[in-house]
Scaffold this active site. Structure first.
Site, PDB file in Angstrom:
ATOM      1  N   GLU A 349       0.800  -1.236   0.000  1.00  0.00           N
ATOM      2  CA  GLU A 349       0.000   0.000   0.000  1.00  0.00           C
ATOM      3  C   GLU A 349       0.829   1.282   0.000  1.00  0.00           C
ATOM      4  O   GLU A 349       0.528   2.223   0.747  1.00  0.00           O
ATOM      5  CB  GLU A 349      -0.951  -0.011   1.202  1.00  0.00           C
ATOM      6  CG  GLU A 349      -1.868  -1.224   1.211  1.00  0.00           C
ATOM      7  CD  GLU A 349      -2.783  -1.300   2.447  1.00  0.00           C
ATOM      8  OE1 GLU A 349      -2.685  -0.427   3.312  1.00  0.00           O
ATOM      9  OE2 GLU A 349      -3.569  -2.259   2.521  1.00  0.00           O
ATOM     10  N   GLU A 472      -6.446 -10.707  -1.036  1.00  0.00           N
ATOM     11  CA  GLU A 472      -7.337 -10.406   0.106  1.00  0.00           C
ATOM     12  C   GLU A 472      -8.790 -10.288  -0.346  1.00  0.00           C
ATOM     13  O   GLU A 472      -9.527  -9.400   0.096  1.00  0.00           O
ATOM     14  CB  GLU A 472      -6.888  -9.101   0.776  1.00  0.00           C
ATOM     15  CG  GLU A 472      -5.421  -9.083   1.173  1.00  0.00           C
ATOM     16  CD  GLU A 472      -4.974  -7.792   1.865  1.00  0.00           C
ATOM     17  OE1 GLU A 472      -5.829  -7.021   2.327  1.00  0.00           O
ATOM     18  OE2 GLU A 472      -3.754  -7.569   1.929  1.00  0.00           O
TER      19      GLU A 472
HETATM   20  O1  9MR Z   1      -7.890  -7.957   8.449  1.00  0.00           O
HETATM   21  C1  9MR Z   1      -7.089  -6.992   9.097  1.00  0.00           C
HETATM   22  C2  9MR Z   1      -7.848  -6.414  10.282  1.00  0.00           C
HETATM   23  O2  9MR Z   1      -8.038  -7.398  11.265  1.00  0.00           O
HETATM   24  C3  9MR Z   1      -7.080  -5.255  10.872  1.00  0.00           C
HETATM   25  O3  9MR Z   1      -7.850  -4.621  11.857  1.00  0.00           O
HETATM   26  C4  9MR Z   1      -6.734  -4.263   9.782  1.00  0.00           C
HETATM   27  C5  9MR Z   1      -5.946  -3.111  10.320  1.00  0.00           C
HETATM   28  O4  9MR Z   1      -5.193  -2.479   9.345  1.00  0.00           O
HETATM   29  O5  9MR Z   1      -5.987  -4.933   8.774  1.00  0.00           O
HETATM   30  C6  9MR Z   1      -6.748  -5.891   8.133  1.00  0.00           C
HETATM   31  O6  9MR Z   1      -6.054  -6.401   7.026  1.00  0.00           O
HETATM   32  C7  9MR Z   1      -5.713  -5.449   6.021  1.00  0.00           C
HETATM   33  C8  9MR Z   1      -4.503  -5.967   5.294  1.00  0.00           C
HETATM   34  O7  9MR Z   1      -3.464  -6.176   6.186  1.00  0.00           O
HETATM   35  C9  9MR Z   1      -4.060  -5.010   4.206  1.00  0.00           C
HETATM   36  N1  9MR Z   1      -5.114  -4.695   3.319  1.00  0.00           N
HETATM   37  C10 9MR Z   1      -6.350  -4.251   3.933  1.00  0.00           C
HETATM   38  C11 9MR Z   1      -6.800  -5.286   4.954  1.00  0.00           C
HETATM   39  C12 9MR Z   1      -8.152  -4.915   5.506  1.00  0.00           C
HETATM   40  O8  9MR Z   1      -8.102  -3.735   6.245  1.00  0.00           O
END
Ligand code: 9MR
Length: 631
Positions: A349, A472
């Protein structure tokens, strides 16, 4: 007496039904009245009327709590348990679970709690992990009020790696009264076995996987779904991100001891339960993620690793980055030499939708979009060294990805393509991770991105000649979805999956971001393929309908399915025949022979299943006593 009492209490729970104040403890999924209804499922219940408090203890060490039966207050009958003499907030009555209850089983706990003067309590959970570290989490906070407060149907479960598992009450130092403590075993949910396994349908195309957090491990139905549909690849939902891996105290002590503040200290203790599971079951792991602006502590970029330190120089940060990436891979491969870490999101990102780098700044300052990496480097020039170091230290076979969301929006797409071309020329990148957090919305016209927009992005990334992974995937409905919304979601999933399938030659993995809707980071919009009751949704069927599970070609003699015919194959057959519990047919655990392996191995009197004659035939073949298999 106790039996009657239980019926009364459970009926009360049911009528309180959905007004559940409880936070799910271990496996986050909705508590339903149905699962807490059966009388025979009560596994422990006390109203303390018999004066017995021996099932409870204080919390050990310096906990001064004294437990006794008391008639000063009660909800039912005339007696409750009194926890007096509490001299610290964390002191309190505790109930041990792992010496009474079964691992991998869901239980609901209900109880009443009251402070002597005012109730100000928290209901919590504690266990010791396989590294001997004690972990705590709050199950129900803010049990605040002038009288008895209820803990209702709080779901708890634990794995066999957890020891000294307790629930306990804490908070304030007032005396606490506890009454009507009931543990109910949830009915075992069986997942649907009569549907095809998603990973099997696409076995010839790409790995199909999911993201997990350790809490899922103690939910049997969740893990049954993982085994059946998603065991092609696991990503840790949070536990392998920088904030989970970097250890501030250890970084600071290393600095104090050595004077060197460029060697970050790390630990995989948060990820271990997941990694242990992957190792045991031979599941390939996607590493997510090394270099990210989010879920990365600001102190990592500060002098002395201090929260309030000055930003370090770019030169120092480069050294920290190299040593961090080195330690990350070295530690992982040392701890888990047998896990196939087949992919790694090196940078996550880094580009905005307009194609620019993020704003410099602390993670939390003025919006979540700021980047401490940009703060220290001035721009996105941290990306190339990140890939350079990852290339240098990643284990063999671990491919390196740039991973991002909104990856189909022009500005970001162009920036990603330009970056990927440069990195590819230098041999530093292997692939693009398309996160694919999508929105089906209320119609295919309103969906974002549209299927054709997503398809075009796939085209562009595939043109790079790099590997693509969908990393994802989820696709939301509107909130409070209707059946019609789930139908739109299904049509949308089909469109997206068809687009992915059309590019399958360039795609090596498709990872769905979670298993059941209720465990999703976007739970309110039901974005996944299975619902909270572990049932396949229309979206699941839209993907598999019309497709067949491919029948793998038989490779006679290759009992362990590694592509070769060796003595190992004969040994595995003898083990499977001699000790089926440890080695018999089982598609999952890696010590076992698989269904396919048993077909491959059936080389003498083909059709009679595995026997020692098959092992003998393989040995004859290896000794050139026969020239082909089957014999
Ligand atoms: O699934 C993850 C969630 O439990 C966390 O709270 C969140 C915080 O940033 O991150 C989520 O996973 C993210 C992933 O690492 C990167 N892409 C976006 C995902 C969804 O937010």
């Amino acid at each position: 007496m106790k039996g009657k009492k239980s019926i009364r209490m459970i009926a009360a729970l049911m009528s309180a039904s959905m007004g559940i104040a409880a936070v799910p403890a271990i496996a986050p999924s909705a508590v339903s009245a149905e699962t807490a209804s059966a009388e025979e499922k009560v596994v422990f219940s006390t109203d303390f009327e018999d004066g017995d408090v021996s099932m409870f203890t204080n919390r050990g060490d310096n906990d001064t709590t004294v437990l006794s039966a008391s008639d000063e207050a009660s909800v039912s009958g005339s007696t409750s348990m009194l926890a007096s003499g509490r001299s610290k907030d964390w002191n309190g009555p505790a109930f041990r679970l792992d010496d009474k209850l079964k691992p991998y089983t869901e239980y609901y706990i209900s109880a009443k709690v009251k402070g002597r003067y005012y109730t100000n309590a928290t209901f919590s959970f504690q266990y010791t992990n396989s590294d001997g570290e004690t972990k705590y989490s709050n199950l129900v906070q803010n049990l605040n009020g002038g009288d008895w407060m209820s803990v209702e149907n709080v779901k708890v479960s634990f794995t066999d790696e957890m020891t000294d598992v307790y629930v306990y009450f804490e908070g304030g130092q007032d005396d606490l009264f506890i009454d009507d403590f009931v543990v109910t075993e949830a009915s075992q949910v069986e997942i649907e076995q009569d549907i095809p396994g998603l990973k099997d349908v696409f076995a010839n195309d790409f790995k199909v996987g999911t993201a997990l957090t350790p809490s899922a491990l103690s939910s049997k139905p969740t893990m049954d779904l993982v085994e059946k549909h998603f065991s092609g690849s696991i990503t840790a939902g949070n536990e392998m991100k920088p904030d989970a891996v970097l250890n501030q105290a250890a970084c600071q002590s290393y600095f104090e001891e050595t004077g060197d503040d460029t060697v970050p200290q790390i630990s995989f203790s948060a990820a271990k339960p997941l990694l242990n599971y992957c190792q045991k079951n031979n599941i390939p792991v996607r590493i997510h993620t090394l270099v990210w602006h989010s879920q990365t502590p600001d102190w990592f970029f500060k002098e002395g690793y201090a929260n309030d330190g000055e930003w370090v120089s770019k030169e120092k940060m480069l050294k920290r980055m190299e040593n961090y990436i080195k330690a990350y891979f070295e530690t992982l491969t040392e701890l888990y030499p047998d896990i196939d870490f087949y992919a790694c999101d090196v940078v996550n990102e880094a580009w905005l939708e307009d194609g620019n780098p993020r704003q410099p700044g602390e993670q939390g300052s003025g919006g979540s979009a700021k980047s401490a990496w940009v703060q220290v480097f001035g721009d996105n020039s941290f990306i190339e060294p990140a890939f350079t170091f990852a290339r240098k230290y990643a284990p063999d076979g671990c491919k390196l990805y740039y991973n991002d969301y909104n990856e189909y929006m022009d500005g970001k797409l162009n920036a990603m393509v330009a970056m990927a071309k440069e990195l590819k020329e230098k041999g530093l990148i292997d692939g693009i991770g398309m996160q694919s957090h999508l929105d089906a919305r209320q119609s295919l016209d309103a969906a974002f991105p549209s299927v054709s927009m997503y398809n075009k992005a796939l085209d562009k990334y595939c043109e790079l000649g790099l590997d693509i992974q969908v990393t994802e995937l989820d696709a939301t409905t509107p909130e409070n979805p209707t059946e019609a919304d789930f139908k739109v979601q299904a049509d949308y999933y089909k469109g997206i999956w068809d687009a992915i399938y059309a590019h399958k030659d360039n795609i090596s993995a498709v990872v769905v971001w979670g298993v059941t809707d209720d465990g999703s980071w976007r739970a309110k919009k039901y974005p996944l393929l299975f619902d909270a009751d572990y049932k396949a949704k229309p979206a699941f069927y839209s993907i598999v309908d019309g497709r067949e599970v491919p029948v793998p070609a038989v490779k006679y003699g290759d009992a362990d399915c590694d592509g070769e015919i060796l003595l190992n194959d004969a040994i595995l057959i003898m083990q499977a025949v001699g000790n089926p519990d440890a080695y018999g047919i089982n598609g999952f655990e890696k010590t076992h022979i698989t269904e396919q392996g048993s077909i491959n191995g059936d080389v003498a009197n083909t059709g009679d299943g595995l026997t020692n004659a098959d092992a003998l035939a393989i040995q004859k073949y290896l000794l050139n006593l026969i020239d082909k298999l089957p014999e």
